[in-house]
Design an enzyme around this catalytic site. Structure first.
Site, PDB file in Angstrom:
ATOM      1  N   VAL A 199     -20.269  -8.916  -0.533  1.00  0.00           N
ATOM      2  CA  VAL A 199     -20.700  -9.982  -1.440  1.00  0.00           C
ATOM      3  C   VAL A 199     -19.619 -11.053  -1.507  1.00  0.00           C
ATOM      4  O   VAL A 199     -18.472 -10.773  -1.839  1.00  0.00           O
ATOM      5  CB  VAL A 199     -20.961  -9.440  -2.866  1.00  0.00           C
ATOM      6  CG1 VAL A 199     -21.383 -10.567  -3.800  1.00  0.00           C
ATOM      7  CG2 VAL A 199     -22.027  -8.357  -2.839  1.00  0.00           C
ATOM      8  N   GLY A 214     -17.869 -12.600   0.647  1.00  0.00           N
ATOM      9  CA  GLY A 214     -16.776 -12.575   1.623  1.00  0.00           C
ATOM     10  C   GLY A 214     -15.418 -12.274   1.033  1.00  0.00           C
ATOM     11  O   GLY A 214     -15.189 -11.189   0.494  1.00  0.00           O
ATOM     12  N   LYS A 262     -27.161  -9.939  -1.772  1.00  0.00           N
ATOM     13  CA  LYS A 262     -25.908  -9.960  -2.549  1.00  0.00           C
ATOM     14  C   LYS A 262     -26.196  -9.927  -4.045  1.00  0.00           C
ATOM     15  O   LYS A 262     -25.500  -9.240  -4.807  1.00  0.00           O
ATOM     16  CB  LYS A 262     -25.099 -11.198  -2.173  1.00  0.00           C
ATOM     17  CG  LYS A 262     -24.647 -11.184  -0.712  1.00  0.00           C
ATOM     18  CD  LYS A 262     -24.180 -12.568  -0.270  1.00  0.00           C
ATOM     19  CE  LYS A 262     -23.740 -12.585   1.176  1.00  0.00           C
ATOM     20  NZ  LYS A 262     -23.587 -13.974   1.703  1.00  0.00           N
ATOM     21  N   ALA A 292       0.815  -1.220   0.000  1.00  0.00           N
ATOM     22  CA  ALA A 292       0.000   0.000   0.000  1.00  0.00           C
ATOM     23  C   ALA A 292       0.850   1.273   0.000  1.00  0.00           C
ATOM     24  O   ALA A 292       0.365   2.336  -0.361  1.00  0.00           O
ATOM     25  CB  ALA A 292      -0.928   0.014   1.212  1.00  0.00           C
ATOM     26  N   GLY A 321     -16.944 -15.820   7.310  1.00  0.00           N
ATOM     27  CA  GLY A 321     -15.920 -16.157   8.287  1.00  0.00           C
ATOM     28  C   GLY A 321     -15.066 -14.948   8.622  1.00  0.00           C
ATOM     29  O   GLY A 321     -15.010 -13.983   7.871  1.00  0.00           O
ATOM     30  N   ILE A 370     -13.856 -13.521  -1.581  1.00  0.00           N
ATOM     31  CA  ILE A 370     -13.667 -13.575  -3.031  1.00  0.00           C
ATOM     32  C   ILE A 370     -13.736 -12.150  -3.576  1.00  0.00           C
ATOM     33  O   ILE A 370     -14.719 -11.464  -3.348  1.00  0.00           O
ATOM     34  CB  ILE A 370     -14.778 -14.408  -3.709  1.00  0.00           C
ATOM     35  CG1 ILE A 370     -14.914 -15.779  -3.057  1.00  0.00           C
ATOM     36  CG2 ILE A 370     -14.522 -14.528  -5.201  1.00  0.00           C
ATOM     37  CD1 ILE A 370     -16.138 -16.562  -3.539  1.00  0.00           C
TER      38      ILE A 370
END
Lengths: 436, 436
Positions: free
Chosen positions: B132, B134, B205, B33, B302, B136
């Site tokens: 949406v 998690g 989602k 970053a 999760g 991915i």
């Protein structure tokens, strides 16, 4: 806001796809990017064909340097390929202050360090989503989507030609040579398929991903490259009996001692999603510490799928070219001052499990001698499969799956096993990965 | 460069994951970053627990407004959930000029239009990769990776709880109620699982993805929402005999007349990759005109997988917050002035094929009467499966797969079929998609 001007170097398959996509979806793309993206100039040696694709609205020249020298052009798209003139032109475009988009995996895997340094010094972007896995936005996923993670390993089916061949070999039980001819007839393999079938193309892509994943420079010369030309139908069949599929994987894995970077045929459990990627499709599996396993699947080649990635890069640059260069996504995910010198490991230090097929004399004591050699090298056995020998046959196939070991150990064990009188043919050795 | 300062509203599962990931991978994240990212302040009603997670380096308060009012804080991360206080706080954070990161799909699916408009007016970013699927990076793939494409449809397994339940029902042949209890015991389903099993979470989602894919506003109230609570083990078994799996899909599809937006159990061919996504995993399949089919797979929920997405958003904002707001990626992929008013279609106008299961009297002429009704409504039949009735049994199961038709037609045909004396129980109707 006036359209951003793009110059194309080379207008073959991907170039014409880029034209089509930009033209067909120009409204949607403008709605997303905030301004139009326009191919204003094309350089190609085949002027007539270039003009037939580019149409009248676009200047067509046969000298790439005219594109680079044109002050109207904001972004140069290099679609020539190879390390030769493409390298010179990319460096010249950077020197001229142009942003560059390229689909050239060979160029970046071999000369990426020089190219990215030049771009960084000049404050321009070299974008290359199309260089790995075609239309799948895997570079974006690795550099931005998974930026929170420590990446542990990447394993990808990143060459469509070889995946098509392996799929056909398995489903039809055919040998490599037969399927290769079929693939060439169908256009899935080139007339000279060497780069694909020998694993070189996959290794270029794995090299680029290894740099992005681990913050190391691109080091194609350190990659282990092994293709599928020696693969036999028998091994695909035995693998299947044991619950595995054979895929040509590009693997980059972080170990304590360094980075593994390798391309080779690999047994993977048949129930893994990636084992079921068939035909010319690509898929990349990424294991990372926070997110766990993610997989990215799609077309890894072809005119419009690759153009999809080229245009995504054009839109990114359209958005970012006014931004402070220090705030852009770094070329290799990590900023130059945060790169690591973690070494790429020699194959002898690479850890995998193995599939072995030995043609052995069908007599007592053979298995015992072989397992003794494995045990002496601390290689433990996971499964053994012995083909029932036919009536009067004096030899049989012995298949062994091992647990994980170092390749150096396996090499020594193989030398000893191969020397046994009861081992009647060169031992087949294929690496195996659980990918879990 | 000094670290960017983040304030957390709510420190439950995702909040503590975000802490862990930022702390464990701080060096890598800084290397990517270009500056550190630091959680400087946390608001949570449970002060003791919040302090135990956040440690001493971070100020912990029980009033979210103190975080929003703190001029040191650059980014507010909303992890409270729901439409109530979360909405008020997000709007207050925007009004205070803070960038916002949220994992709150319900909030965005219902109040997104208001929130994004407020953010646009104020020139701040509302980032929501974690809302949406998690971990991915599907929002990034849709908004940026596939930006060259006209998206045709999206079909996603975007609720892990229901996918776990369906996987278990299929592999163990158990009924919904039994598996739900097991899922609750294992922590895959909440004590009150309504939002998951009734399809509401998936519809939130799907609503967000439909907006990004097609440039329409979020319109959760127009989504068709159907869960898995009525699904019977028998239908999963019959589907399997016919070569299909049943998954709860969130579907957004562009048709000429408008957009289909729907969540319901769906038969999909077993050989599709997405049909083999098992357990609590998520996967999103995207069909787009240039790239073709791509698929994105990973953990949809999760602590750390979701934190992976939250932190990716924090890094994006760290890079982009100095950029001209007009050059950022638009919240819903398209710039506000390029949004479309394409309507979302009522279900009667939605086109799918169907799986029907009828419990019928085992007597001559039954099949003929049913197929006549279907033909009268222009519904053509793809396959018929009739269970052999047992000795002395007076009824049997008749399974019909249809070709694509409009739901309105099927409704009428079903009413007529249901009225037949020889149809002995409510007809089971499940939609079917080829996803090719």
């Amino acid at each position: 806001m006036k359209a951003i001007k793009v110059g194309l170097l080379g207008i073959g398959t991907v170039g014409s796809g880029t034209f089509q996509v930009l033209r067909r979806n120009q409204e949607e793309i403008r709605g997303r990017a905030g301004r139009g993206i326009e191919i204003a100039m094309v350089a190609d040696l085949d002027l007539a064909r270039a003009k037939s694709i580019a149409g009248d609205a676009c200047e067509v020249v046969d000298d790439a340097r005219k594109v680079i020298a044109n002050p109207e052009i904001d972004i140069v798209v290099e679609l020539i390929g190879g390390y030769g003139v493409a390298k010179t032109l990319v460096l010249e475009a950077i020197a001229a202050g142009k942003h560059v988009v390229t689909a050239n995996k060979a160029l970046l895997a071999v000369h990426g360090t020089e190219i990215f340094a030049a771009a960084h010094a000049k404050g321009v972007i070299v974008a290359f989503e199309a260089a790995v896995a075609g239309g799948i936005p895997i570079i974006k996923a690795l550099r931005e989507g998974l930026t929170a993670n420590r990446i542990e390993w990447i394993a990808g089916i990143i060459n469509g030609t070889t995946n098509f061949i392996l799929s056909e070999m398995r489903s039809k039980g055919l040998d490599f040579g037969v399927v290769l001819k079929e693939a060439q007839r169908l256009g899935y393999a080139e007339a000279d398929p060497t780069f694909d079938i020998e694993g070189v193309d996959a290794a270029h892509k794995a090299t680029i991903m290894s740099a992005i994943a681990f913050g190391i420079p691109v080091q194609f010369d350190k990659a282990h490259v092994e293709g599928i030309t020696k693969l036999q139908a028998a091994d695909i069949k035995y693998a299947e009996q044991l619950g595995y599929r054979i895929k040509l994987l590009g693997i980059a894995r972080r170990r304590e001692a360094g980075i593994e970077l390798r391309v080779h045929p690999t047994l993977i459990p048949a129930q893994r999603l990636i084992a079921n990627v068939e035909g010319a499709m690509n898929a990349v599996l990424v294991q990372a510490d926070a997110v766990g396993t993610t997989l990215y699947y799609g077309k890894g080649a072809g005119s419009e799928p690759t153009a999809s990635a080229v245009v995504a890069d054009l839109v990114d640059i359209t958005r970012l070219h006014t931004a402070d260069p220090e705030h852009r996504v770094p070329h290799l995910a990590f900023r130059p001052d945060a790169m690591s010198d973690t070494p790429i490991l020699p194959m002898a230090q690479v850890a995998t499990s193995f599939y072995l097929r030995l043609v052995v004399a069908d007599q007592a004591g053979v298995l015992s001698r072989i397992t003794t050699i494995l045990a002496e090298h601390d290689i433990s056995i996971d499964a053994v499969l012995q083909r029932e020998s036919g009536e009067g046959e004096k030899q049989t196939d012995l298949i062994i799956l091992t647990h994980e070991t170092l390749e150096g150990r396996m090499d020594k064990a193989l030398t000893q096993m191969q020397a046994l009188e009861t081992v009647l043919a060169p031992i087949v050795r294929i690496r195996k990965e659980e990918l879990a």
